[in-house]
Design an enzyme around this catalytic site. Structure first.
Site, PDB file in Angstrom:
ATOM      1  N   ILE A   1      -6.396  10.515   9.292  1.00 52.01           N
ATOM      2  CA  ILE A   1      -5.196  10.836   9.172  1.00 52.01           C
ATOM      3  C   ILE A   1      -5.214  11.791   8.204  1.00 52.01           C
ATOM      4  O   ILE A   1      -6.024  12.280   7.299  1.00 52.01           O
ATOM      5  CB  ILE A   1      -3.657   9.751   9.033  1.00 52.01           C
ATOM      6  CG1 ILE A   1      -4.084   8.986   9.998  1.00 52.01           C
ATOM      7  CG2 ILE A   1      -2.776  10.516   8.249  1.00 52.01           C
ATOM      8  CD1 ILE A   1      -3.765   8.936  11.390  1.00 52.01           C
TER       9      ILE A   1
ATOM     10  N   GLY B   1      -0.264   4.670  -1.159  1.00 53.97           N
ATOM     11  CA  GLY B   1      -2.076   5.056  -0.402  1.00 53.97           C
ATOM     12  C   GLY B   1      -1.720   6.467   0.504  1.00 53.97           C
ATOM     13  O   GLY B   1      -0.178   6.695   0.414  1.00 53.97           O
ATOM     14  N   GLN B   2      -2.141   6.888   1.052  1.00 51.38           N
ATOM     15  CA  GLN B   2      -1.990   8.278   1.567  1.00 51.38           C
ATOM     16  C   GLN B   2      -1.347   8.414   3.032  1.00 51.38           C
ATOM     17  O   GLN B   2      -0.190   8.570   2.641  1.00 51.38           O
ATOM     18  CB  GLN B   2      -3.196   8.555   2.892  1.00 51.38           C
ATOM     19  CG  GLN B   2      -3.206  10.343   3.123  1.00 51.38           C
ATOM     20  CD  GLN B   2      -3.918  10.574   4.360  1.00 51.38           C
ATOM     21  OE1 GLN B   2      -5.338   9.413   4.274  1.00 51.38           O
ATOM     22  NE2 GLN B   2      -4.447  11.458   4.977  1.00 51.38           N
TER      23      GLN B   2
ATOM     24  N   TYR C   1     -15.018  -2.830   6.913  1.00 49.13           N
ATOM     25  CA  TYR C   1     -14.179  -2.072   7.507  1.00 49.13           C
ATOM     26  C   TYR C   1     -13.816  -2.119   8.937  1.00 49.13           C
ATOM     27  O   TYR C   1     -12.673  -2.848   8.800  1.00 49.13           O
ATOM     28  CB  TYR C   1     -14.012  -0.626   7.049  1.00 49.13           C
ATOM     29  CG  TYR C   1     -12.913  -0.084   7.383  1.00 49.13           C
ATOM     30  CD1 TYR C   1     -12.171  -0.589   6.300  1.00 49.13           C
ATOM     31  CD2 TYR C   1     -12.599   0.963   8.309  1.00 49.13           C
ATOM     32  CE1 TYR C   1     -10.369   0.418   6.697  1.00 49.13           C
ATOM     33  CE2 TYR C   1     -11.483   1.559   8.373  1.00 49.13           C
ATOM     34  CZ  TYR C   1     -10.289   1.232   8.256  1.00 49.13           C
ATOM     35  OH  TYR C   1      -9.485   1.768   8.365  1.00 49.13           O
TER      36      TYR C   1
ATOM     37  N   LYS D   1     -10.969  -4.514  10.384  1.00 44.19           N
ATOM     38  CA  LYS D   1     -10.568  -4.065  11.743  1.00 44.19           C
ATOM     39  C   LYS D   1      -9.956  -5.001  12.807  1.00 44.19           C
ATOM     40  O   LYS D   1      -8.674  -5.182  13.981  1.00 44.19           O
ATOM     41  CB  LYS D   1     -10.321  -2.285  11.980  1.00 44.19           C
ATOM     42  CG  LYS D   1      -9.415  -2.457  10.745  1.00 44.19           C
ATOM     43  CD  LYS D   1      -7.686  -2.095  10.205  1.00 44.19           C
ATOM     44  CE  LYS D   1      -7.910  -1.493   8.753  1.00 44.19           C
ATOM     45  NZ  LYS D   1      -6.915  -1.859   8.493  1.00 44.19           N
TER      46      LYS D   1
ATOM     47  N   GLY E   1       0.691  -1.478   0.105  1.00 48.35           N
ATOM     48  CA  GLY E   1       0.228   0.189  -0.090  1.00 48.35           C
ATOM     49  C   GLY E   1       0.312   1.233   0.105  1.00 48.35           C
ATOM     50  O   GLY E   1       0.330   1.871   0.444  1.00 48.35           O
TER      51      GLY E   1
HETATM   52  N1  LIG Z   1      -5.717   7.047   6.527  1.00 46.15           N
HETATM   53  C1  LIG Z   1      -6.379   7.411   7.561  1.00 46.15           C
HETATM   54  O1  LIG Z   1      -7.049   7.752   8.266  1.00 46.15           O
HETATM   55  C2  LIG Z   1      -6.532   5.787   8.136  1.00 46.15           C
HETATM   56  C3  LIG Z   1      -7.239   5.809   9.134  1.00 46.15           C
HETATM   57  C4  LIG Z   1      -7.212   4.492  10.005  1.00 46.15           C
HETATM   58  C5  LIG Z   1      -6.517   3.204   9.872  1.00 46.15           C
HETATM   59  N2  LIG Z   1      -5.856   3.123   8.727  1.00 46.15           N
HETATM   60  C6  LIG Z   1      -5.388   2.604   7.744  1.00 46.15           C
HETATM   61  O2  LIG Z   1      -4.070   2.557   7.544  1.00 46.15           O
HETATM   62  C7  LIG Z   1      -3.284   2.300   6.588  1.00 46.15           C
HETATM   63  C8  LIG Z   1      -2.966   2.789   5.489  1.00 46.15           C
HETATM   64  O3  LIG Z   1      -4.508   3.354   5.031  1.00 46.15           O
HETATM   65  P1  LIG Z   1      -4.388   4.756   3.937  1.00 46.15           P
HETATM   66  O4  LIG Z   1      -5.175   5.388   4.466  1.00 46.15           O
HETATM   67  O5  LIG Z   1      -2.804   5.095   3.459  1.00 46.15           O
HETATM   68  O6  LIG Z   1      -4.818   4.049   2.981  1.00 46.15           O
HETATM   69  P2  LIG Z   1      -4.573   3.837   1.001  1.00 46.15           P
HETATM   70  O7  LIG Z   1      -6.581   3.889   0.076  1.00 46.15           O
HETATM   71  O8  LIG Z   1      -4.323   5.473   0.575  1.00 46.15           O
HETATM   72  O9  LIG Z   1      -4.216   3.461   0.954  1.00 46.15           O
HETATM   73  C9  LIG Z   1      -3.856   1.932   0.852  1.00 46.15           C
HETATM   74  C10 LIG Z   1      -3.136   0.973  -0.629  1.00 46.15           C
HETATM   75  O10 LIG Z   1      -4.054   0.141  -0.952  1.00 46.15           O
HETATM   76  C11 LIG Z   1      -3.547  -0.649  -2.065  1.00 46.15           C
HETATM   77  N3  LIG Z   1      -4.635  -1.891  -2.474  1.00 46.15           N
HETATM   78  C12 LIG Z   1      -6.244  -2.166  -2.189  1.00 46.15           C
HETATM   79  N4  LIG Z   1      -5.786  -3.228  -2.514  1.00 46.15           N
HETATM   80  C13 LIG Z   1      -4.734  -3.783  -2.514  1.00 46.15           C
HETATM   81  C14 LIG Z   1      -4.155  -4.982  -3.037  1.00 46.15           C
HETATM   82  N5  LIG Z   1      -5.210  -6.029  -2.893  1.00 46.15           N
HETATM   83  N6  LIG Z   1      -2.831  -5.265  -3.061  1.00 46.15           N
HETATM   84  C15 LIG Z   1      -2.057  -4.374  -3.099  1.00 46.15           C
HETATM   85  N7  LIG Z   1      -2.645  -2.861  -2.597  1.00 46.15           N
HETATM   86  C16 LIG Z   1      -3.809  -2.715  -2.634  1.00 46.15           C
HETATM   87  C17 LIG Z   1      -4.774   1.136  -2.937  1.00 46.15           C
HETATM   88  O11 LIG Z   1      -3.918   0.863  -4.246  1.00 46.15           O
HETATM   89  C18 LIG Z   1      -4.163   1.438  -1.870  1.00 46.15           C
HETATM   90  O12 LIG Z   1      -2.615   2.054  -2.373  1.00 46.15           O
HETATM   91  C19 LIG Z   1      -4.702   1.145   6.063  1.00 46.15           C
HETATM   92  O13 LIG Z   1      -4.514  -0.587   6.737  1.00 46.15           O
HETATM   93  C20 LIG Z   1      -5.811   1.663   7.539  1.00 46.15           C
HETATM   94  O14 LIG Z   1      -7.194   0.731   7.300  1.00 46.15           O
HETATM   95  C21 LIG Z   1      -6.208   4.832   8.014  1.00 46.15           C
END
Ligand SMILES: NC(=O)c1ccc[n+]([C@@H]2O[C@H](COP(=O)([O-])OP(=O)(O)OC[C@H]3O[C@@H](n4cnc5c(N)ncnc54)[C@H](O)[C@@H]3O)[C@@H](O)[C@H]2O)c1
Length: 326
Positions: free
Chosen positions: A178, A16-17, A148, A152, A13
Site C-alpha cells: 500500500i 499505523g499506515q 508474517y 496471515k 492499529g
Molecule cells: N501497508 C501495507 O502495505 C500492507 C500490505 C498488506 C497487508 N497489510 C496489513 O494491513 C494491516 C495494517 O497494516 P499497516 O500497514 O497499517 O501497519 P502499520 O505497521 O503501519 O500499523 C500497525 C499498527 O499496529 C500497532 N501495533 C503493533 N503491535 C500492537 C499491539 N500489541 N497492540 C495494539 N497495536 C499494536 C502498531 O503500533 C502500528 O501502529 C495489517 O494487518 C497488515 O498486515 C498492510
C-alpha cells in the site's frame, strides 16, 4: 443491538499506515463519535486525536481490548494492529504473538459480545514457493516463507473457522503493497514504493533496497480504503469467500516506478542496494487475479501507476513546502 441499526466502531492499529487513514474515512462515513481509534504506544497525529475518541490498548492483552469494547459499546471492529513482514523477520515471536494472539482475542470478543462484523486484513505475504507468480489465483498453494506470512495464512483460516463454526461475520482482503503520503509504513517489504516518493521530493534521489527488476502488486491508499469500506458493506449472502479476497490494482518493477516519477521530475535518480528484504520480495507474486472480489462485492480500483505518482508527488511537495517532511 439489531444489525445495521447503528455502528459503533473500534479500529485497532489506528496510528499505523492504513489504520490512520481508515479511521478518518470511517469517521467521515459513520460519524466521528462512533469511531474509536486505538494505538499501542506511538502517539496519534493531531488530526486523529482531535477528530474523535482515542485510547491505548495492547491487542495481545485481551482484557485491554475488552475494556474499550465495553466502554464504547462497540459492535464492529477493523483489526488493523499487526507486526509486518520485515519487522516480523527480526522479531518472529513478537509477530506471532501480536498477529495470532491479538487476532484470536479480537475474534473471541466478537463471539462473546455478539459483535456485528469484524475486518481481518490479510496480505500478499500469504504466498510463497509453489504459487504461480503471474495472476496468482484466489485458490492456490499457500506456503509462505516468512513468519508474517505464516500468521496471515493462519489468520485467514482462523477467521474463516470462526465464521463457519460460531457464525461470526468476519471479512478480509489480501492487501498488496500500500502506497500513501499520510503515515509512513511500519516495516514491510513494499516500503520502498513509498520511500522512493518521499526521497524524490526531499532529496531528488533514492537508494532502493530491492533490485530494479523486482515486480510486486501494489495499490494506492484511496483504493485500499475503498476496498475495505465496500467489503464491509457487502451483503453477507453475496459472499462465497470471507477472509481471503485477492484485490489487485497495479503491478510494476522499480525501474517502471522510477520512470513514472521521472515523467514529473526528469532529474530524479534511483540507485540499488538490495538487502534481506529482496528474498521476501522474491517469494511473493508479481500480479494477482481478483475475480472473486470483483464478482462477489463489485471491487474495482481507480488508480494506475501514473495517476498515483502525480497525486503522491503533488501531496508530498505541498507538505515539503510547508516544512512538514524531514
Ligand atoms: N501497508 C501495507 O502495505 C500492507 C500490505 C498488506 C497487508 N497489510 C496489513 O494491513 C494491516 C495494517 O497494516 P499497516 O500497514 O497499517 O501497519 P502499520 O505497521 O503501519 O500499523 C500497525 C499498527 O499496529 C500497532 N501495533 C503493533 N503491535 C500492537 C499491539 N500489541 N497492540 C495494539 N497495536 C499494536 C502498531 O503500533 C502500528 O501502529 C495489517 O494487518 C497488515 O498486515 C498492510
Amino acid at each position: 443491538m439489531a444489525q445495521n441499526e447503528m455502528k459503533r466502531i473500534l479500529v485497532t492499529g489506528a496510528v499505523g499506515q492504513i489504520g490512520s487513514e481508515l479511521t478518518m474515512a470511517l469517521r467521515e462515513k459513520y460519524g466521528a463519535d462512533n469511531v474509536l481509534a486505538t494505538g499501542r504506544k506511538t502517539p496519534p497525529s493531531k488530526e486523529l486525536l482531535e477528530s474523535g475518541p482515542f485510547e491505548y490498548i495492547d491487542v495481545a492483552d485481551k482484557a485491554s481490548v475488552e475494556a474499550v469494547v465495553d466502554k464504547y459499546e462497540i459492535d464492529t471492529i477493523y483489526h488493523m494492529a499487526a507486526i509486518l513482514s520485515a519487522v516480523g523477520e527480526d522479531k518472529p515471536w513478537l509477530c506471532w504473538s501480536v498477529n495470532m494472539d491479538g487476532l484470536k482475542n479480537v475474534l473471541d470478543i466478537g463471539v462473546e459480545k455478539k459483535l456485528t462484523r469484524i475486518f481481518v486484513p490479510s496480505s500478499i505475504a500469504v504466498w510463497g514457493p509453489g504459487a504461480p507468480l503471474e495472476m496468482t489465483p484466489n485458490e492456490t498453494v499457500l506456503k509462505p516463507t516468512t513468519m508474517y506470512g505464516v500468521t496471515k495464512v493462519a489468520g485467514e483460516l482462523l477467521a474463516d473457522y470462526y465464521f463457519k463454526r460460531f457464525g461470526l461475520d468476519c471479512r478480509g482482503v489480501r492487501y498488496p503493497g500500500i502506497i500513501s503520503h499520510e503515515t509512513l509504513p511500519g516495516g514491510g517489504t513494499t516500503d520502498y514504493a513509498v520511500g522512493i516518493y518521499y526521497d524524490a521530493v526531499i532529496k531528488g534521489s533514492y537508494e532502493c533496497f530491492v533490485r530494479e527488476d523486482t515486480v510486486l502488486p501494489m495499490m494506492y491508499m484511496p483504493d485500499a480504503i475503498k476496498a475495505t469500506l465496500d467489503l464491509m458493506e457487502a451483503p453477507v449472502e453475496n459472499l462465497k469467500h470471507h477472509n481471503d479476497f485477492n484485490i489487485a490494482a497495479m503491478s510494476f518493477s522499480v525501474t517502471e516506478l522510477a520512470g513514472s516519477i521521472r515523467k514529473v521530475m526528469p532529474e530524479f535518480t534511483c540507485t540499488y542496494k538490495p538487502d534481506s528484504r529482496q528474498a521476501i520480495a522474491d517469494s511473493w507474486p508479481n500480479s494477482i487475479d481478483d475475480t472473486a472480489a470483483r464478482e462477489e462485492w463489485g471491487w474495482k480500483p481507480a488508480f494506475d501507476l501514473d495517476a498515483m505518482t502525480e497525486d503522491m508527488l503533488a501531496n508530498l511537495r505541498r507538505k515539503h513546502e510547508a516544512g512538514l517532511l524531514v
